[in-house]
Design a protein around this motif. Sequence first.
Motif, short mmCIF file in Angstrom:
data_model
loop_
_atom_site.label_atom_id
_atom_site.label_comp_id
_atom_site.label_asym_id
_atom_site.label_seq_id
_atom_site.Cartn_x
_atom_site.Cartn_y
_atom_site.Cartn_z
N GLY A 150 0.79 -1.23 0.00
CA GLY A 150 0.00 0.00 0.00
C GLY A 150 0.82 1.27 0.00
N ALA A 151 2.05 1.22 0.50
CA ALA A 151 2.90 2.41 0.51
C ALA A 151 3.26 2.87 -0.90
N TYR A 152 3.18 1.95 -1.87
CA TYR A 152 3.56 2.27 -3.25
C TYR A 152 2.41 2.12 -4.23
N SER A 153 1.19 2.02 -3.72
CA SER A 153 0.03 1.81 -4.58
C SER A 153 -0.28 3.05 -5.41
N PRO A 154 -0.74 2.84 -6.65
CA PRO A 154 -1.17 4.00 -7.45
C PRO A 154 -2.45 4.59 -6.87
N LYS A 155 -2.63 5.90 -7.10
CA LYS A 155 -3.84 6.58 -6.62
C LYS A 155 -4.82 6.79 -7.76
N GLY A 156 -6.09 6.71 -7.41
CA GLY A 156 -7.15 6.94 -8.38
C GLY A 156 -7.54 8.41 -8.43
N PRO A 157 -8.53 8.75 -9.25
CA PRO A 157 -8.91 10.14 -9.50
C PRO A 157 -9.49 10.86 -8.28
N GLU A 158 -9.96 10.12 -7.28
CA GLU A 158 -10.54 10.75 -6.10
C GLU A 158 -9.70 10.53 -4.84
N GLY A 159 -8.43 10.07 -5.02
CA GLY A 159 -7.53 9.89 -3.90
C GLY A 159 -7.46 8.48 -3.36
#
Length: 116
Positions: free
Chosen positions: A11-20
């Motif tokens: 989770g520390a390196y997970s991509p973020k989506g358009p709403e965070g």
Amino acid sequence: MPDTTVIKVDGAYSPKGPEGQKYLANGRSLSMRLWEREAPGESKAPVRRDYETVGYVISGQAELLIEGQAVLLHPGTSWVVPKGSEHSYRILEEFTAVEATTPPAEVHSRDEPAGD
């Protein structure tokens, strides 16, 4: 033959989506995402999504408005938003929750705010 499709996502390196949201592990028919330390604020605009969502609250409080019904979400509660249901969220106190969506929310632009 053993399954070799095991996926681990940090989770520390997970991509973020358009709403965070942070995108976590996903398979062919479902995916996970994390809403982490979401700040309190006004209700988000109502949307209808082309996927089903189940969630679990880790910390904080939020109000889920779904098809005219208000549901208070707090630590230890879980919820379901059926595919196509009109819904919105209002964060009441700093909020962290994990959700699973089926089919995966991030595939084929299902998670994009445009066209809601």
